[in-house]
Enzyme design. Structure first.
Site, PDB file in Angstrom:
ATOM      1  N   ARG A 191       1.413  26.588  10.260  1.00 39.24           N
ATOM      2  CA  ARG A 191       0.973  25.306   9.670  1.00 39.24           C
ATOM      3  C   ARG A 191      -0.276  25.491   8.816  1.00 39.24           C
ATOM      4  O   ARG A 191      -0.792  24.518   8.272  1.00 39.24           O
ATOM      5  CB  ARG A 191       0.684  24.281  10.769  1.00 39.24           C
ATOM      6  CG  ARG A 191       1.850  23.351  11.051  1.00 39.24           C
ATOM      7  CD  ARG A 191       2.778  23.932  12.057  1.00 39.24           C
ATOM      8  NE  ARG A 191       4.029  23.176  12.123  1.00 39.24           N
ATOM      9  CZ  ARG A 191       4.998  23.479  12.971  1.00 39.24           C
ATOM     10  NH1 ARG A 191       4.879  24.491  13.801  1.00 39.24           N
ATOM     11  NH2 ARG A 191       6.114  22.773  12.980  1.00 39.24           N
ATOM     12  N   SER A 192      -0.774  26.718   8.690  1.00 36.08           N
ATOM     13  CA  SER A 192      -1.996  26.925   7.903  1.00 36.08           C
ATOM     14  C   SER A 192      -1.852  26.476   6.453  1.00 36.08           C
ATOM     15  O   SER A 192      -2.763  25.846   5.918  1.00 36.08           O
ATOM     16  CB  SER A 192      -2.432  28.390   7.982  1.00 36.08           C
ATOM     17  OG  SER A 192      -2.876  28.676   9.290  1.00 36.08           O
ATOM     18  N   LYS A 212      -4.101  40.541  14.665  1.00 35.71           N
ATOM     19  CA  LYS A 212      -5.537  40.226  14.848  1.00 35.71           C
ATOM     20  C   LYS A 212      -6.386  41.441  15.258  1.00 35.71           C
ATOM     21  O   LYS A 212      -7.532  41.561  14.826  1.00 35.71           O
ATOM     22  CB  LYS A 212      -5.717  39.089  15.857  1.00 35.71           C
ATOM     23  CG  LYS A 212      -5.227  37.735  15.322  1.00 35.71           C
ATOM     24  CD  LYS A 212      -5.507  36.622  16.328  1.00 35.71           C
ATOM     25  CE  LYS A 212      -4.953  35.294  15.832  1.00 35.71           C
ATOM     26  NZ  LYS A 212      -5.237  34.195  16.783  1.00 35.71           N
ATOM     27  N   ASN A 231      -9.375  36.684  12.989  1.00 33.44           N
ATOM     28  CA  ASN A 231      -8.347  35.783  12.437  1.00 33.44           C
ATOM     29  C   ASN A 231      -8.729  35.249  11.050  1.00 33.44           C
ATOM     30  O   ASN A 231      -7.977  34.483  10.464  1.00 33.44           O
ATOM     31  CB  ASN A 231      -8.051  34.621  13.391  1.00 33.44           C
ATOM     32  CG  ASN A 231      -9.164  33.596  13.436  1.00 33.44           C
ATOM     33  OD1 ASN A 231     -10.289  33.866  13.006  1.00 33.44           O
ATOM     34  ND2 ASN A 231      -8.866  32.418  13.947  1.00 33.44           N
ATOM     35  N   ASP A 267     -11.318  31.241  16.535  1.00 33.11           N
ATOM     36  CA  ASP A 267     -10.593  30.565  17.619  1.00 33.11           C
ATOM     37  C   ASP A 267     -11.553  29.976  18.655  1.00 33.11           C
ATOM     38  O   ASP A 267     -11.316  28.892  19.185  1.00 33.11           O
ATOM     39  CB  ASP A 267      -9.638  31.539  18.323  1.00 33.11           C
ATOM     40  CG  ASP A 267      -8.421  31.856  17.462  1.00 33.11           C
ATOM     41  OD1 ASP A 267      -8.035  31.018  16.633  1.00 33.11           O
ATOM     42  OD2 ASP A 267      -7.857  32.956  17.624  1.00 33.11           O
ATOM     43  N   GLY A 319      -5.034  36.682  28.011  1.00 32.08           N
ATOM     44  CA  GLY A 319      -4.752  37.374  26.753  1.00 32.08           C
ATOM     45  C   GLY A 319      -5.835  37.097  25.719  1.00 32.08           C
ATOM     46  O   GLY A 319      -6.974  36.726  26.058  1.00 32.08           O
ATOM     47  N   ARG A 325      -5.172  42.007  34.492  1.00 31.71           N
ATOM     48  CA  ARG A 325      -5.696  41.605  33.171  1.00 31.71           C
ATOM     49  C   ARG A 325      -6.834  40.600  33.329  1.00 31.71           C
ATOM     50  O   ARG A 325      -7.813  40.617  32.590  1.00 31.71           O
ATOM     51  CB  ARG A 325      -4.593  40.980  32.316  1.00 31.71           C
ATOM     52  CG  ARG A 325      -3.583  41.973  31.813  1.00 31.71           C
ATOM     53  CD  ARG A 325      -2.612  41.315  30.841  1.00 31.71           C
ATOM     54  NE  ARG A 325      -3.130  41.256  29.489  1.00 31.71           N
ATOM     55  CZ  ARG A 325      -2.586  40.532  28.508  1.00 31.71           C
ATOM     56  NH1 ARG A 325      -1.509  39.800  28.747  1.00 31.71           N
ATOM     57  NH2 ARG A 325      -3.109  40.532  27.300  1.00 31.71           N
ATOM     58  N   ILE A 384      -3.632  24.908  24.889  1.00 33.21           N
ATOM     59  CA  ILE A 384      -3.665  25.430  23.516  1.00 33.21           C
ATOM     60  C   ILE A 384      -2.306  25.299  22.841  1.00 33.21           C
ATOM     61  O   ILE A 384      -2.175  25.500  21.648  1.00 33.21           O
ATOM     62  CB  ILE A 384      -4.183  26.885  23.427  1.00 33.21           C
ATOM     63  CG1 ILE A 384      -3.201  27.870  24.049  1.00 33.21           C
ATOM     64  CG2 ILE A 384      -5.560  27.034  24.025  1.00 33.21           C
ATOM     65  CD1 ILE A 384      -3.421  29.286  23.520  1.00 33.21           C
ATOM     66  N   TYR A 427       0.701  23.481  21.071  1.00 33.04           N
ATOM     67  CA  TYR A 427       0.825  22.238  20.282  1.00 33.04           C
ATOM     68  C   TYR A 427       2.249  21.971  19.814  1.00 33.04           C
ATOM     69  O   TYR A 427       2.491  21.001  19.098  1.00 33.04           O
ATOM     70  CB  TYR A 427      -0.152  22.231  19.087  1.00 33.04           C
ATOM     71  CG  TYR A 427      -0.052  23.435  18.190  1.00 33.04           C
ATOM     72  CD1 TYR A 427      -0.880  24.531  18.389  1.00 33.04           C
ATOM     73  CD2 TYR A 427       0.865  23.473  17.160  1.00 33.04           C
ATOM     74  CE1 TYR A 427      -0.789  25.642  17.566  1.00 33.04           C
ATOM     75  CE2 TYR A 427       0.964  24.578  16.332  1.00 33.04           C
ATOM     76  CZ  TYR A 427       0.128  25.655  16.548  1.00 33.04           C
ATOM     77  OH  TYR A 427       0.213  26.766  15.729  1.00 33.04           O
TER      78      TYR A 427
HETATM   79  P1  ATR Z   1      -2.440  35.473  23.268  1.00 31.39           P
HETATM   80  O1  ATR Z   1      -3.140  36.401  22.318  1.00 31.39           O
HETATM   81  O2  ATR Z   1      -1.739  34.336  22.574  1.00 31.39           O
HETATM   82  O3  ATR Z   1      -3.317  35.006  24.374  1.00 31.39           O
HETATM   83  P2  ATR Z   1      -1.220  37.475  24.938  1.00 31.39           P
HETATM   84  O4  ATR Z   1      -2.401  38.355  24.761  1.00 31.39           O
HETATM   85  O5  ATR Z   1       0.149  38.073  24.858  1.00 31.39           O
HETATM   86  O6  ATR Z   1      -1.208  36.301  23.868  1.00 31.39           O
HETATM   87  O7  ATR Z   1      -1.383  36.696  26.333  1.00 31.39           O
HETATM   88  C1  ATR Z   1      -0.402  35.821  26.803  1.00 31.39           C
HETATM   89  C2  ATR Z   1      -0.869  35.213  28.119  1.00 31.39           C
HETATM   90  O8  ATR Z   1       0.126  34.314  28.574  1.00 31.39           O
HETATM   91  C3  ATR Z   1      -1.065  36.231  29.216  1.00 31.39           C
HETATM   92  O9  ATR Z   1      -2.084  35.772  30.075  1.00 31.39           O
HETATM   93  C4  ATR Z   1       0.298  36.197  29.928  1.00 31.39           C
HETATM   94  O10 ATR Z   1       0.251  36.623  31.263  1.00 31.39           O
HETATM   95  P3  ATR Z   1       0.409  38.203  31.622  1.00 31.39           P
HETATM   96  O11 ATR Z   1      -0.933  38.820  31.338  1.00 31.39           O
HETATM   97  O12 ATR Z   1       0.764  38.219  33.061  1.00 31.39           O
HETATM   98  O13 ATR Z   1       1.489  38.729  30.721  1.00 31.39           O
HETATM   99  C5  ATR Z   1       0.577  34.720  29.872  1.00 31.39           C
HETATM  100  N1  ATR Z   1       2.009  34.421  30.005  1.00 31.39           N
HETATM  101  C6  ATR Z   1       2.950  34.546  29.064  1.00 31.39           C
HETATM  102  N2  ATR Z   1       4.158  34.174  29.548  1.00 31.39           N
HETATM  103  C7  ATR Z   1       3.954  33.815  30.839  1.00 31.39           C
HETATM  104  C8  ATR Z   1       4.797  33.338  31.898  1.00 31.39           C
HETATM  105  N3  ATR Z   1       6.111  33.164  31.707  1.00 31.39           N
HETATM  106  N4  ATR Z   1       4.238  33.056  33.099  1.00 31.39           N
HETATM  107  C9  ATR Z   1       2.911  33.219  33.304  1.00 31.39           C
HETATM  108  N5  ATR Z   1       2.051  33.683  32.338  1.00 31.39           N
HETATM  109  C10 ATR Z   1       2.571  33.966  31.138  1.00 31.39           C
END
Ligand code: ATR
Length: 284
Positions: A22-23, A72, A93, A108, A136, A163, A223, A225
């Site tokens: 959407r940017s 990123k 970003n 962000d 993440g 993590r 986060i 949308y």
């Molecule tokens: P972003 O940069 O958007 O934060 P990311 O670094 O891939 O993306 O992180 C995604 C986050 O969503 C992580 O915390 C991930 O959990 P894991 O570290 O266990 O992978 C979480 N996430 C994604 N899908 C998930 C799911 N189905 N259930 C629980 N957590 C989920």
């Protein structure tokens, strides 16, 4: 204004895929409203081509660019100069060129805080305790923003606990990693709950949490949308809590880049928000 090498100022968003971004809608709205003769483009660039594309930004007449998934971290590595925020988050970003150097910011974190300022005013007056779900890149930016705003304690809940432990160790003693079974115990007394995961996004399972233990003045932020209202936000509203959608963060993170490339600080207005919301609603 940061002039490009020649012609009207132009910027782009670089991603792979990027068609859903959407940017362009946001930046073109500002260009038109502010009567700036510039342009904003979509740049679909695969990872293998990303370094060459970024290194050629100025040559192609770009004042700078937004960077989205999956670039990123690579954008961070390619920069010559970073803002303090980008240096801390190790992800970029927003790119621009200054005195021939590639500069990077991560907007962000500020975008998240500004969204809460607009949609839940006063949220940080008594910043006692936040619960952040996810560990993440988005969680990293949000933890950074919360620390900057003086949040005293942050509980990080992640499916993969290691993590959360890693992220917590980077940000110091006020952050505690907890696994999902520990979530109900973390909620009492929290004045902010944030979902930073993709749970609740269209096509993903909802983030199903019992919000009953949250105090009545708590703010629940997502986060996500797409959709505009997630199951988590609905649950918060039903409980009488303030619910903040991810659209505010999307809009506010765009402000600093526009200002750098086109020389004017734009506003996140109800009109812009309505435009982006309508676009999202039409796509769902
Ligand atoms: P972003 O940069 O958007 O934060 P990311 O670094 O891939 O993306 O992180 C995604 C986050 O969503 C992580 O915390 C991930 O959990 P894991 O570290 O266990 O992978 C979480 N996430 C994604 N899908 C998930 C799911 N189905 N259930 C629980 N957590 C989920």
């Amino acid at each position: 204004m940061k002039s490009p090498a020649y012609g009207k100022p132009k910027a782009c968003v670089i991603g792979w895929p990027v068609a859903h971004s959407r940017s362009p809608l946001i930046h073109r709205f500002w260009l038109e409203r502010l009567k700036i003769e510039g342009s904003y483009e979509l740049a679909a660039v695969a990872p293998a081509g990303f370094p060459a594309f970024v290194q050629g930004l100025a040559r192609q007449g770009f004042a700078g660019a937004n960077v989205t998934f999956p670039h990123k971290q690579e954008a961070f590595d390619l920069c010559d100069v970073w803002t303090t925020t980008a240096a801390c988050l190790k992800a970029v970003n927003t790119l621009w060129i200054e005195a021939g150097k590639l500069c990077g910011d991560n907007t962000d974190a500020a975008g998240f805080a500004c969204a809460l300022d607009q949609d839940a005013p006063g949220w940080d007056i008594d910043a006692r305790k936040a619960v952040v779900i996810g560990a993440g890149g988005a969680a990293r930016a949000i933890v950074y923003a919360l620390k900057l705003r003086g949040m005293k304690r942050i509980f990080l809940i992640n499916r993969t606990k290691v993590r959360a432990l890693e992220l917590a160790s980077e940000f110091g003693a006020s952050i505690e990693a907890v696994d999902f079974p520990g979530l109900p115990g973390a909620l009492p007394g929290a004045n902010l709950l944030v979902n930073t995961t993709s749970l609740g996004m269209r096509g993903q399972p909802p983030l199903a949490i019992d919000l009953a233990p949250l105090p009545p003045d708590a703010v629940v932020a997502d986060i996500v949308y797409v959709p505009l209202e997630t199951a988590l936000m609905r649950a918060a509203t039903t409980r009488g809590l303030r619910a903040v959608s991810g659209i505010g963060m999307l809009l506010h993170q765009a402000v600093p880049g526009f200002e750098r490339w086109f020389g004017v600080k734009p506003c996140v207005t109800p009109e812009l928000r309505g435009l982006v919301e309508a676009d999202i609603a039409a796509a769902v």
